[in-house]
Each structure stands twice: as C-alpha cells, then as structure tokens.
Design an enzyme around this catalytic site. Structure first.
Site, PDB file in Angstrom:
ATOM      1  N   LEU A 139      -0.266  55.577  83.171  1.00 27.34           N
ATOM      2  CA  LEU A 139       0.046  55.262  83.811  1.00 27.34           C
ATOM      3  C   LEU A 139      -0.235  56.983  84.936  1.00 27.34           C
ATOM      4  O   LEU A 139      -0.197  58.066  83.899  1.00 27.34           O
ATOM      5  CB  LEU A 139       1.232  55.076  84.523  1.00 27.34           C
ATOM      6  CG  LEU A 139       2.239  55.742  83.896  1.00 27.34           C
ATOM      7  CD1 LEU A 139       2.555  56.706  85.301  1.00 27.34           C
ATOM      8  CD2 LEU A 139       3.898  55.427  83.600  1.00 27.34           C
ATOM      9  N   ASP A 159      19.508  59.173  81.610  1.00 25.64           N
ATOM     10  CA  ASP A 159      19.012  60.218  81.983  1.00 25.64           C
ATOM     11  C   ASP A 159      20.271  61.280  82.364  1.00 25.64           C
ATOM     12  O   ASP A 159      21.441  60.896  82.730  1.00 25.64           O
ATOM     13  CB  ASP A 159      18.685  60.136  83.796  1.00 25.64           C
ATOM     14  CG  ASP A 159      17.448  61.761  83.949  1.00 25.64           C
ATOM     15  OD1 ASP A 159      16.761  61.154  83.765  1.00 25.64           O
ATOM     16  OD2 ASP A 159      18.278  62.660  84.045  1.00 25.64           O
ATOM     17  N   GLU A 164       1.815  56.390  76.690  1.00 30.97           N
ATOM     18  CA  GLU A 164       1.363  55.542  78.032  1.00 30.97           C
ATOM     19  C   GLU A 164       0.570  56.265  78.780  1.00 30.97           C
ATOM     20  O   GLU A 164      -0.365  57.216  78.426  1.00 30.97           O
ATOM     21  CB  GLU A 164       3.200  56.029  79.726  1.00 30.97           C
ATOM     22  CG  GLU A 164       3.132  57.030  79.795  1.00 30.97           C
ATOM     23  CD  GLU A 164       2.051  58.447  80.394  1.00 30.97           C
ATOM     24  OE1 GLU A 164       1.572  57.073  81.515  1.00 30.97           O
ATOM     25  OE2 GLU A 164       2.155  59.831  80.207  1.00 30.97           O
ATOM     26  N   PHE A 201     -14.197  59.038  87.931  1.00 33.50           N
ATOM     27  CA  PHE A 201     -13.905  59.886  87.340  1.00 33.50           C
ATOM     28  C   PHE A 201     -14.909  60.795  87.608  1.00 33.50           C
ATOM     29  O   PHE A 201     -15.245  61.859  86.818  1.00 33.50           O
ATOM     30  CB  PHE A 201     -12.979  60.484  86.222  1.00 33.50           C
ATOM     31  CG  PHE A 201     -11.505  60.147  86.345  1.00 33.50           C
ATOM     32  CD1 PHE A 201     -10.619  59.029  86.660  1.00 33.50           C
ATOM     33  CD2 PHE A 201     -10.656  60.977  85.736  1.00 33.50           C
ATOM     34  CE1 PHE A 201      -9.369  58.951  87.072  1.00 33.50           C
ATOM     35  CE2 PHE A 201      -9.376  60.732  87.046  1.00 33.50           C
ATOM     36  CZ  PHE A 201      -8.430  60.127  86.940  1.00 33.50           C
ATOM     37  N   CYS A 204      -0.326  66.324  84.259  1.00 30.82           N
ATOM     38  CA  CYS A 204      -0.587  65.848  83.189  1.00 30.82           C
ATOM     39  C   CYS A 204      -2.196  66.459  82.821  1.00 30.82           C
ATOM     40  O   CYS A 204      -2.025  67.363  81.229  1.00 30.82           O
ATOM     41  CB  CYS A 204      -0.951  64.721  83.042  1.00 30.82           C
ATOM     42  SG  CYS A 204       0.351  63.122  83.366  1.00 30.82           S
TER      43      CYS A 204
HETATM   44  C1  UGA Z   1      -3.147  61.645  84.849  1.00 29.74           C
HETATM   45  C2  UGA Z   1      -4.645  60.149  83.758  1.00 29.74           C
HETATM   46  O1  UGA Z   1      -5.274  59.451  85.248  1.00 29.74           O
HETATM   47  C3  UGA Z   1      -3.005  58.845  83.219  1.00 29.74           C
HETATM   48  O2  UGA Z   1      -4.060  57.526  82.798  1.00 29.74           O
HETATM   49  C4  UGA Z   1      -2.652  59.713  82.408  1.00 29.74           C
HETATM   50  O3  UGA Z   1      -1.316  58.179  82.473  1.00 29.74           O
HETATM   51  C5  UGA Z   1      -2.007  60.599  82.994  1.00 29.74           C
HETATM   52  O4  UGA Z   1      -2.422  61.814  83.360  1.00 29.74           O
HETATM   53  C6  UGA Z   1      -0.388  60.989  81.785  1.00 29.74           C
HETATM   54  O5  UGA Z   1      -1.052  61.875  80.977  1.00 29.74           O
HETATM   55  O6  UGA Z   1       0.511  60.741  82.693  1.00 29.74           O
HETATM   56  P1  UGA Z   1      -2.151  61.987  87.181  1.00 29.74           P
HETATM   57  O7  UGA Z   1      -2.284  63.188  86.317  1.00 29.74           O
HETATM   58  O8  UGA Z   1      -1.268  60.989  87.867  1.00 29.74           O
HETATM   59  O9  UGA Z   1      -2.615  60.720  85.771  1.00 29.74           O
HETATM   60  O10 UGA Z   1      -3.371  61.441  87.652  1.00 29.74           O
HETATM   61  P2  UGA Z   1      -4.751  61.433  88.231  1.00 29.74           P
HETATM   62  O11 UGA Z   1      -5.520  59.846  88.944  1.00 29.74           O
HETATM   63  O12 UGA Z   1      -5.581  60.768  87.040  1.00 29.74           O
HETATM   64  O13 UGA Z   1      -5.885  62.522  88.827  1.00 29.74           O
HETATM   65  C7  UGA Z   1      -5.055  64.110  87.707  1.00 29.74           C
HETATM   66  C8  UGA Z   1      -5.981  64.550  89.467  1.00 29.74           C
HETATM   67  O14 UGA Z   1      -7.899  64.773  88.693  1.00 29.74           O
HETATM   68  C9  UGA Z   1      -6.019  65.189  90.480  1.00 29.74           C
HETATM   69  O15 UGA Z   1      -5.921  66.397  91.198  1.00 29.74           O
HETATM   70  C10 UGA Z   1      -7.379  64.370  91.258  1.00 29.74           C
HETATM   71  O16 UGA Z   1      -7.544  64.887  92.311  1.00 29.74           O
HETATM   72  C11 UGA Z   1      -8.609  64.927  90.148  1.00 29.74           C
HETATM   73  N1  UGA Z   1      -9.502  64.058  90.404  1.00 29.74           N
HETATM   74  C12 UGA Z   1      -9.380  63.279  89.955  1.00 29.74           C
HETATM   75  C13 UGA Z   1     -10.559  64.251  90.298  1.00 29.74           C
HETATM   76  O17 UGA Z   1     -10.962  65.707  90.775  1.00 29.74           O
HETATM   77  N2  UGA Z   1     -11.889  63.780  90.319  1.00 29.74           N
HETATM   78  C14 UGA Z   1     -11.556  62.579  89.959  1.00 29.74           C
HETATM   79  O18 UGA Z   1     -13.009  61.837  89.975  1.00 29.74           O
HETATM   80  C15 UGA Z   1     -10.420  61.915  89.348  1.00 29.74           C
END
Ligand code: UGA
Length: 442
Positions: A151, A30, A149, A247, A258
């Site tokens: 994650l 980094d 990825e 979801f 993301c």
């Molecule tokens: C997301 C993807 O889920 C990962 O698979 C991906 O690798 C990642 O982006 C990335 O591109 O690095 P992340 O942004 O960490 O991961 O979080 P999520 O758990 O997907 O949630 C994203 C948003 O959607 C949050 O604000 C969450 O509250 C919201 N969400 C999620 C909802 O409003 N409803 C749902 O049913 C699920």
C-alpha cells in the site's frame, strides 16, 4: 475469522480496517493509549483518504485495545504491522517487531498463525518462528507467515481493498490455506512462495521503484543540460509496455517512510552478506543529490540567499498525506533557515506536523496567496492538486520577484509563456529564464 493486528500505523490500521470491511472480526492493538482512545471514538490517528468512513462503517466488527491478552489469546490469525525504521547504519530496526512477538508469545493460549506484514530483512520470518518456539507455553505452536503489503500512503485504503497482488510466504500448506481464507473475498493475483522469497519480493519491489525514480531523475538532469524535455522523454519511454508509464515522474527525489529506508536496508543487508548492490547504492546517492538541486538552482538566481523571502509550497513527502518522513522540505528548509531567509510555507495538511519540528522561524500560511505575498522566490516541494490548479498569474500578482522553482513539474511550460514569471522545473527548459542564464543576475 478472528483477527488481531499489532500496530495501528499506516500498515496495521489500514489492514485491520480493510479486513473488517471484508467481514472479519478485527482487534487492533497498540501500546499508545491516546491513539486507542481516539480510535474508539471513531477517529483515525492518521490522515488517509476513506479510512475514517470505513472505521465508522465497520465499527461493529472492529475493536481497539492496549490489552494484549484480550487481542491475542483468542485470535486465529495475528498480523504484525509495526514499523521497521532505519538504524543509524542503514539496517532495519526490528525492535518493534520483536517486542510485539514477546507480547504475542506471553499471551497466546492456542495454536495460531502470526503474519508479518512489516517490511523485514530476509530470514526474519524464519527466525521469528524459532523465537516463538522458545517462548510460548508448552504444547502451543505459533506458525509464522510472510505477507508483505504494497500500500502507498494517500491511496492506502484503495491499495489494500484492491491489491495489485497478494503474496503469501509460508512453508506450510495449511498456513497458506488459512491466509487464502483471510483473503477469499479479495480479487488479486495470488502467489504462494517460501518466506524468504516473500520477504525479498517486498524489498525488490520497493527498491526497483526507487531505482526507477532515481533513473528518471538522472535522465531529467541530463535533459536540462542538453535541452531535451523530460516530460516528453518519459511519455515516449512509457509507451513501451516493458518499461511502463508509471513512476517515471521526475522530481526533487523520493521521500516517505519506505523507499529511503528500504533502499538503505537492502544495501546494508547485501553488504552484510559480502555483496555490494551497486544499483541500489547509486539510487540512494542520486536521490540524496536530487533533494538538494533546488537550492543549487536558487543560488543561480540569487548570489546571496541571505535575507530573501522564500515561499514554500508543499511540505509533505507527497500529496494525500500529512507525513513528513524523508520529505525534501526537511532537507531544504533548514538550509534556507541557516541562510536567514524569511520562509512563508503553505501545505494543506502538513503544516501542523512541520510546526512540531520547527515551531519558530517559519511563517505558516493558510493560503497559497499568503505564502506568495512579497516573496523573492517560490519553491514547490509537493505536487498538491491545489498547487497544480493555481492560476499561475498569481505568482506575478503576489510575489515581489516571480521566480518559481518547481520540484514536481506541476505545470505545463506553456502556462508561463506569456507571463513575466521565471519558471524553472525539473528536466525542462527554463521559461522566461533567458536573461537569468549564466545566472547570478539578481
Ligand atoms: C511506497 C510504495 O509505492 C508502496 O508500493 C509500498 O507498499 C510502500 O512504499 C511501503 O513500502 O509501505 P509510499 O512511500 O507511500 O509507497 O509512496 P509512493 O507513492 O511510492 O512515493 C514515494 C516517493 O516517490 C514520493 O516522495 C513520491 O513523490 C516519489 N515519486 C513517486 C517520484 O518522485 N516519482 C514518481 O514517479 C513516483
């Protein structure tokens, strides 16, 4: 294998640490000296469940440095895991990817494989390979592969150790074989495809999930208008395995580093190719509006928000992280501040980061009870376990006027049935709200 990982954010650091856990020698690189110093003491610069433990456990195989030469000159495989934030126009900013590429090009002394984990527009990997060809010393070849990825923050370690799939984008068999060796101890479906398809898989996956959330949020908004219950609707839909039950959690909109950026980037990218992605455009618009719905609801309970004391529970974009990027709280709290509300905020890990952006004008509370004390309205932005587990009677015990606007459906409606708490959640009927419908009552 000897592996170098460029970037020690969520993607880079978690990837590096999990590869070390699988027996590889990993050097994490980094530019930020302070971060490197922290990691060399075994401290993770990001809050991620289980990460620090794995850093400690694998410290013999992990090294952290700002020295590109040390990291890149001897590596067999170099992962790029730096951010690709959004530019003002919505397109992906690749400046960090290319600055890492420059550092790699200057320092490699033997053939190697550069693996792009960062989310990059389709065609970037092809261009990067040419970029290296033009810059590395004569006689050296750098092969570029895409390996997106999947994650999610909060479950990053688990998602990396036990991935849903491993996607390898390369046009060369021997590169695919090297990556198969990197991942030989991982158990997951493996897809080998060309680089452009691998890049597209990442965007298509994230944007589909964002679309799914915006879709269920619109259904929830309609449920509110017609008296249906979104929780039952989502459960009923989820029994169909073609739809799936994940979801489909309606709420105040998606945030994070993301979905917001990847939807805008794909939309921009399609436009650049003279194609309008109408579905993605709609997902973005629905999400922007969704984030403001709680304020609209608040205005229905109080004609004037000015001067009210508002409890805010949850600041981060989701539970399990201290990350605030694109968090609904960041859109809503400034509006409340403009209205001269007194804001009493609680978040188990996000307050410090929030304080950096808003050092004044918010009372940061150590407990939920403190945040609720004498307030006129409570807004829930993040579904932290602590909030879900709260005895709901505390809302009436501590608040001056127990009105709870829940942007995450943290509770069952029945929990409020025999209380004096007005509970307004997403896509469900308002409990105890009869006298306030037509609103503007307070
Ligand atoms: C997301 C993807 O889920 C990962 O698979 C991906 O690798 C990642 O982006 C990335 O591109 O690095 P992340 O942004 O960490 O991961 O979080 P999520 O758990 O997907 O949630 C994203 C948003 O959607 C949050 O604000 C969450 O509250 C919201 N969400 C999620 C909802 O409003 N409803 C749902 O049913 C699920």
């Amino acid at each position: 294998m000897k592996i170098a990982v460029a970037g020690t954010g969520y993607v880079g650091l978690v990837t590096g640490v999990c590869l070390a856990e699988n027996g590889h020698e990993v050097t994490c690189v980094d530019v930020d000296e302070a971060k490197i110093a922290l990691m060399n003491q075994g401290i993770s610069p990001i809050y991620e469940d289980g990460l620090e433990e794995l850093m400690q456990k694998n410290k013999q195989r992990l090294c952290y440095t700002t020295d590109y030469m040390q990291a890149y000159s001897t590596a067999d495989v170099i992962f790029i895991g730096v951010g690709t934030p959004e530019k003002r126009d919505g397109s992906a900013n690749l400046k960090y990817v290319y600055s890492v590429a420059d550092q790699i090009a200057e320092n490699v002394v033997k053939d190697c494989v550069v693996v792009v984990k960062s989310t990059v527009p389709i065609g970037t990997n092809d261009r990067l390979e040419v970029y290296f060809e033009e810059r590395v010393r004569a006689g050296i070849r750098v092969f570029v592969a895409s390996n997106p990825e999947f994650l999610a923050q909060g479950t990053a370690v688990k998602d990396t150790l036990y991935p849903s799939r491993i996607i390898i984008g390369t046009e060369e068999d021997f590169v695919a074989n090297i990556l198969k060796k990197v991942y030989q101890d991982f158990s997951a479906p493996l897809l080998i495809t060309n680089r452009k398809s691998a890049e597209m898989i990442k965007y298509a996956s994230n944007d589909f999930l964002a679309l799914k959330i915006s879709y269920i949020n619109e259904i929830a908004n309609l449920c509110e208008l017609v008296g249906a219950d979104i929780e039952d609707v989502a459960t009923g839909m989820g029994f169909d395995s073609r739809i799936g039950n994940k979801f489909l959690h309606a709420g105040i909109g998606y945030g994070g580093s993301c979905f917001p950026k990847d939807t805008k980037a794909l939309h921009w990218f399609a436009n650049f190719h003279d194609y309008e992605m109408k579905t993605i455009k709609a997902a973005i618009e629905v999400n922007d509006n969704q984030k403001l719905r709680m304020i609209k609801k608040a205005r229905k309970f109080y004609r004037e928000l000015k001067g009210l004391t508002i409890s805010v529970l949850g600041l981060t974009f989701k539970p399990g992280t201290d990350d605030l990027r694109e968090a609904p709280s960041l859109v809503n709290i400034p509006i409340l501040m403009d209205e001269e509300c007194k804001i009493q905020a609680w978040d188990p890990v996000g307050s410090e980061n929030f304080k950096k952006r808003f050092p004044e004008g918010i009372v940061y509370c150590d407990t939920i009870e403190e945040a609720l004390t004498n307030s006129d309205l409570c807004m829930i932005f993040t579904d932290w376990e602590e909030i879900k587990r709260l005895d709901v009677h505390k809302y009436s015990e501590y608040m001056r006027k127990p009105i709870v606007i829940d942007g995450r459906n943290c509770y069952h409606l029945e929990q409020f049935e025999d209380t004096d708490i007005i509970y307004d959640s997403v896509g469900r009927r308002i409990v105890n709200g009869a006298h306030s419908i037509g609103y503007g009552v307070m």
